[in-house]
Write an enzyme that holds these catalytic residues in place. Structure first.
Site, PDB file in Angstrom:
ATOM      1  N   GLY A  78      -4.731   0.293  11.891  1.00  0.00           N
ATOM      2  CA  GLY A  78      -4.252   0.952  12.970  1.00  0.00           C
ATOM      3  C   GLY A  78      -5.037   1.799  13.931  1.00  0.00           C
ATOM      4  O   GLY A  78      -6.428   1.271  14.231  1.00  0.00           O
TER       5      GLY A  78
ATOM      6  N   ASP B  30       8.972   6.135   9.302  1.00  0.00           N
ATOM      7  CA  ASP B  30       8.588   5.718  10.692  1.00  0.00           C
ATOM      8  C   ASP B  30       7.440   6.591  10.991  1.00  0.00           C
ATOM      9  O   ASP B  30       7.512   7.828  10.785  1.00  0.00           O
ATOM     10  CB  ASP B  30       9.730   5.801  11.684  1.00  0.00           C
ATOM     11  CG  ASP B  30       9.350   4.780  12.727  1.00  0.00           C
ATOM     12  OD1 ASP B  30       8.330   3.764  12.686  1.00  0.00           O
ATOM     13  OD2 ASP B  30       9.913   5.034  13.931  1.00  0.00           O
ATOM     14  N   THR B  31       6.564   6.334  11.759  1.00  0.00           N
ATOM     15  CA  THR B  31       5.173   6.773  12.018  1.00  0.00           C
ATOM     16  C   THR B  31       5.196   6.609  13.458  1.00  0.00           C
ATOM     17  O   THR B  31       4.932   5.462  14.069  1.00  0.00           O
ATOM     18  CB  THR B  31       4.128   6.499  11.010  1.00  0.00           C
ATOM     19  OG1 THR B  31       4.328   6.765   9.859  1.00  0.00           O
ATOM     20  CG2 THR B  31       2.765   7.089  11.567  1.00  0.00           C
TER      21      THR B  31
ATOM     22  N   LYS C 255      -8.153  10.182   2.584  1.00  0.00           N
ATOM     23  CA  LYS C 255      -7.179   9.839   3.648  1.00  0.00           C
ATOM     24  C   LYS C 255      -5.644  10.332   3.113  1.00  0.00           C
ATOM     25  O   LYS C 255      -5.170  11.069   3.650  1.00  0.00           O
ATOM     26  CB  LYS C 255      -7.177   8.575   4.459  1.00  0.00           C
ATOM     27  CG  LYS C 255      -6.221   8.562   5.406  1.00  0.00           C
ATOM     28  CD  LYS C 255      -6.198   7.145   5.942  1.00  0.00           C
ATOM     29  CE  LYS C 255      -4.752   6.962   6.766  1.00  0.00           C
ATOM     30  NZ  LYS C 255      -4.518   5.713   7.210  1.00  0.00           N
TER      31      LYS C 255
ATOM     32  N   HIS D 173       0.961  -1.129  -0.082  1.00  0.00           N
ATOM     33  CA  HIS D 173      -0.047  -0.005   0.052  1.00  0.00           C
ATOM     34  C   HIS D 173       0.848   1.146  -0.167  1.00  0.00           C
ATOM     35  O   HIS D 173       0.632   2.234  -0.807  1.00  0.00           O
ATOM     36  CB  HIS D 173      -0.862  -0.226   1.165  1.00  0.00           C
ATOM     37  CG  HIS D 173      -1.602   1.157   1.574  1.00  0.00           C
ATOM     38  ND1 HIS D 173      -2.561   1.642   0.604  1.00  0.00           N
ATOM     39  CD2 HIS D 173      -1.620   2.142   2.503  1.00  0.00           C
ATOM     40  CE1 HIS D 173      -3.175   2.721   1.084  1.00  0.00           C
ATOM     41  NE2 HIS D 173      -2.235   3.100   2.079  1.00  0.00           N
TER      42      HIS D 173
HETATM   43  P1  IMP Z   1       4.755   2.428  10.698  1.00  0.00           P
HETATM   44  O1  IMP Z   1       6.051   3.158  11.117  1.00  0.00           O
HETATM   45  O2  IMP Z   1       4.334   3.019   9.108  1.00  0.00           O
HETATM   46  O3  IMP Z   1       5.150   1.017  10.532  1.00  0.00           O
HETATM   47  O4  IMP Z   1       3.618   2.766  11.550  1.00  0.00           O
HETATM   48  C1  IMP Z   1       3.499   2.408  12.846  1.00  0.00           C
HETATM   49  C2  IMP Z   1       2.254   2.228  13.584  1.00  0.00           C
HETATM   50  O5  IMP Z   1       1.655   3.444  13.591  1.00  0.00           O
HETATM   51  C3  IMP Z   1       1.480   1.245  12.895  1.00  0.00           C
HETATM   52  O6  IMP Z   1       1.632   0.048  13.216  1.00  0.00           O
HETATM   53  C4  IMP Z   1      -0.045   1.786  13.314  1.00  0.00           C
HETATM   54  O7  IMP Z   1      -0.467   1.224  14.618  1.00  0.00           O
HETATM   55  C5  IMP Z   1       0.256   3.246  13.374  1.00  0.00           C
HETATM   56  N1  IMP Z   1      -0.075   4.011  12.139  1.00  0.00           N
HETATM   57  C6  IMP Z   1       0.974   4.381  11.235  1.00  0.00           C
HETATM   58  N2  IMP Z   1       0.268   4.965  10.117  1.00  0.00           N
HETATM   59  C7  IMP Z   1      -1.008   4.922  10.402  1.00  0.00           C
HETATM   60  C8  IMP Z   1      -2.171   5.344   9.718  1.00  0.00           C
HETATM   61  O8  IMP Z   1      -2.280   5.967   8.681  1.00  0.00           O
HETATM   62  N3  IMP Z   1      -3.552   5.073  10.519  1.00  0.00           N
HETATM   63  C9  IMP Z   1      -3.437   4.638  11.764  1.00  0.00           C
HETATM   64  N4  IMP Z   1      -2.541   3.957  12.442  1.00  0.00           N
HETATM   65  C10 IMP Z   1      -1.197   4.302  11.846  1.00  0.00           C
END
Ligand code: IMP
Length: 191
Positions: free
Chosen positions: A149, A68-69, A171, A11
């Site tokens: 998430g 990273d999020t 989104k 995605h």
């Molecule tokens: P990652 O760094 O993109 O893997 O995100 C880490 C975590 O943040 C994910 O496992 C989700 O729990 C949460 N997360 C990241 N992006 C989103 C989003 O767009 N919507 C909701 N939760 C998110």
């Protein structure tokens, strides 16, 4: 030009490839035959993203970026933050994380939160960072079934629905990841 995106998330790959157009070809970790887990054990999104990008750059000497999020909730002093994926414990589900957050916010008046994404890019050995933020608030229960998430409990500022109630395109126009990706794409187009 080819650029490695240190992920196998289809995605995310598709989303950013669409923004980049056809002059830059994204390669996933699978595409470069990298099948290991890259550790994400720092305290900040920036360090984690950079660690992932450096891991790939050092091994393959190929231009690459990583993201990273985290979800940062004011009432929880910025938690879950870098712990967002595993807030309710190792191997927990998205639902477990949402339940934990809702429990911790029970009765809280200040429900302000933001999603923040940091992208670390290594281009010809130089390191660059791009940040995307979307402000919003944590709802008191789940709304909608889309996304993933924390989407069912996150309502972006200025909207009357959660991320999980939005069409994917809607989104993707305003999300933290898209905002960081727009900056990355702008930068790359000017190189
Ligand atoms: P990652 O760094 O993109 O893997 O995100 C880490 C975590 O943040 C994910 O496992 C989700 O729990 C949460 N997360 C990241 N992006 C989103 C989003 O767009 N919507 C909701 N939760 C998110």
């Amino acid at each position: 030009m080819e650029l490695v995106f240190a992920t196998n998330n289809k995605h995310k790959l598709e989303e950013i490839q669409n923004l980049l157009g056809d002059k830059i070809q994204l390669l996933s970790l699978n595409d470069i035959s990298f099948f290991e887990e890259i550790p994400e054990d720092f305290d900040t999104l920036q360090e984690n993203a950079l660690q992932k990008a450096r891991h790939i750059y050092d091994k393959f000497k190929r231009n690459c970026f990583a993201d990273d999020t985290g979800l940062e909730i004011d009432f929880l002093k910025g938690a879950p933050g870098v712990m967002s994926a595993r807030y309710a414990g190792l191997n927990c589900s998205f639902e477990d994380n949402v339940v934990k957050v809702l429990n911790e916010l029970e009765g809280a008046e200040n429900r302000k939160a933001r999603f923040r994404t940091v992208i670390a890019l290594i281009l010809n050995g130089k390191e660059y960072f791009f940040e995307g933020i979307v402000d919003g608030e944590i709802l008191t229960n789940n709304h909608g079934t889309g996304g993933f998430g924390y989407d069912p409990v996150f309502r972006p500022l200025g909207y009357d629905k959660s991320f999980a109630e939005m069409e994917m395109n809607e989104k993707n126009e305003i999300s933290h990841r898209a905002r960081a990706a727009f900056k990355l794409v702008d930068f790359l187009k000017n190189q």
